[in-house]
Design a protein around this motif. Sequence first.
Motif, PDB file in Angstrom:
ATOM      1  N   ARG A 292       0.871  -1.052   0.166  1.00  0.00           N
ATOM      2  CA  ARG A 292      -0.175   0.000  -0.089  1.00  0.00           C
ATOM      3  C   ARG A 292       0.882   1.194   0.175  1.00  0.00           C
ATOM      4  O   ARG A 292       1.964   1.481   0.795  1.00  0.00           O
ATOM      5  N   GLU A 293       0.422   2.282  -0.881  1.00  0.00           N
ATOM      6  CA  GLU A 293       1.537   3.374  -1.223  1.00  0.00           C
ATOM      7  C   GLU A 293       1.139   4.650  -0.444  1.00  0.00           C
ATOM      8  O   GLU A 293       2.098   5.515  -0.093  1.00  0.00           O
TER       9      GLU A 293
ATOM     10  N   ARG B  91       5.322   5.627   4.689  1.00  0.00           N
ATOM     11  CA  ARG B  91       4.177   4.972   3.707  1.00  0.00           C
ATOM     12  C   ARG B  91       3.547   3.830   4.718  1.00  0.00           C
ATOM     13  O   ARG B  91       4.189   3.421   5.373  1.00  0.00           O
ATOM     14  N   VAL B  92       2.249   3.571   4.597  1.00  0.00           N
ATOM     15  CA  VAL B  92       1.486   2.810   5.179  1.00  0.00           C
ATOM     16  C   VAL B  92       1.887   1.185   5.138  1.00  0.00           C
ATOM     17  O   VAL B  92       1.815   0.722   6.165  1.00  0.00           O
ATOM     18  N   GLY B  93       2.401   0.973   4.039  1.00  0.00           N
ATOM     19  CA  GLY B  93       2.688  -0.279   3.777  1.00  0.00           C
ATOM     20  C   GLY B  93       3.971  -0.545   4.502  1.00  0.00           C
ATOM     21  O   GLY B  93       3.922  -1.728   5.162  1.00  0.00           O
ATOM     22  N   ILE B  94       4.856   0.158   4.945  1.00  0.00           N
ATOM     23  CA  ILE B  94       6.075  -0.048   5.794  1.00  0.00           C
ATOM     24  C   ILE B  94       5.543  -0.127   7.128  1.00  0.00           C
ATOM     25  O   ILE B  94       6.026  -0.991   7.725  1.00  0.00           O
ATOM     26  N   PHE B  95       4.546   0.781   7.755  1.00  0.00           N
ATOM     27  CA  PHE B  95       4.149   0.430   9.073  1.00  0.00           C
ATOM     28  C   PHE B  95       3.396  -0.787   9.222  1.00  0.00           C
ATOM     29  O   PHE B  95       3.608  -1.383  10.304  1.00  0.00           O
TER      30      PHE B  95
ATOM     31  N   ARG C 285      10.050   8.221  -6.997  1.00  0.00           N
ATOM     32  CA  ARG C 285      10.258   7.304  -5.887  1.00  0.00           C
ATOM     33  C   ARG C 285       9.101   7.767  -4.716  1.00  0.00           C
ATOM     34  O   ARG C 285       8.554   8.967  -4.755  1.00  0.00           O
ATOM     35  N   GLU C 286       8.769   6.642  -4.060  1.00  0.00           N
ATOM     36  CA  GLU C 286       7.806   6.904  -2.953  1.00  0.00           C
ATOM     37  C   GLU C 286       8.440   7.479  -1.641  1.00  0.00           C
ATOM     38  O   GLU C 286       8.842   6.366  -0.816  1.00  0.00           O
TER      39      GLU C 286
END
Length: 415
Positions: free
Chosen positions: A97-98, A133-137, A217-218
């Motif tokens: 998720r980005e 980024r939510v995916g990292i969390f 990049r994100e």
Amino acid sequence: MVYTANSSAVVCEDMQSEFPSVNQINHSVLLTGLLVALFCVVRFLYRKTRRNWTSVNIFIIGGGPIGLVAALLAVKSKRLRKLTVIESESRRDLVKREYQVCFDIENIAFLQTVGVEFDSIEGCRDKHGFYTRVGIFLDYCLTILENSEKKIRLLFETKFDKEIRKSLEKESCRTLVIVCDGKKGQSARFLGLDEFTEEVSCQTFGAMAGVERPHLREVPTQEIRAHNLNFDLSAYGPYSQDQNGTTGFSLKIFGNSKCRYMCLAIRKCDSPTLKALRTILDRSMMRNIFLKCFNTYKLKSEPGLSESFVLNHMKYSPRLFEVRYTQKCETVAYFDDCDMFVVVEGEAALSCNFHTGMDINQGIRGLHSLDQFITRVTWAESEQSISSALAYKMQHSTKLFSSLSRDGIQEFLFS
């Protein structure tokens, strides 16, 4: 006379035999006190032992940020017997998720108490909070859960349905179901909670815009806020610029470097610009406002937006709309036939029709009372204690809703 005297003696002896002595009374009182004290001690030890050993099965529906934070709280609880997290997406899709989230200062401190170390998470920080980024969390939270020594099941690519509901009813001990499947989720309805909602106006009007730049990049990016902005709409008709002193707009630019978002908002007032942007449906007018705002207030390190790029890639609100908070009226319940508590958290319980980049914080604030609620749920025996546990959670939800509808937009955007 002798008879009389002898008769009196007999009467006195009979009276003494009918009434206990002082020693007998003291002995009875002491014995009764000891029995009462012994009963109280035994009851205290029984309750303490029962509370120490009583546990609850916790079932979480939704593996988003609120669901996984609820899981971290459950793992920290001494009352947890078994934890199950169910998520309709795969683990891979979750961590991809980005969109960017921002944790405010209050929730950073709260999350640290459940084991979240922000120094170990990729992101950036400023006075407003921590951005990532939510995916990292989500990946970070899943790693903590997967390495936990507690009994945990993570069920990915699994949808909550009536069959799973039936399996919950067959659990051998008390169950707490925490619904965190978002505002479009149907789990609360499957579990029997009322779908009725309450909507409150924030006395604010706003518009949203978003643009994606695939070539970048994100990279987590700090938000930008600008206040008291006025716009000259004379080029679009007989709309002059607001005079000095009139309440202006607040602008916020947020999101990572790849996916950038803007929100524009103004408190309810008699501004001519507000009236024009609420009533006129002219897409070019709103598009140009967002374009100029972004290029004026963007980070110096990021590229500006061209008119041609905006024309093809920007999604935006064509005019201002009223900002509202919506709360599910029934967010907690108890079903005695299967000894199951249900509580609704996050956007499944409370949501806003306006995105500020810090919306995750309102869901996490709802979880501040979860640890105490788990304890109350586990210990509740009588109807009164069960009602007290439900009232405790409902009061917190109501207080949170009132606070956000009154001060949420002010805190997340205008301040």
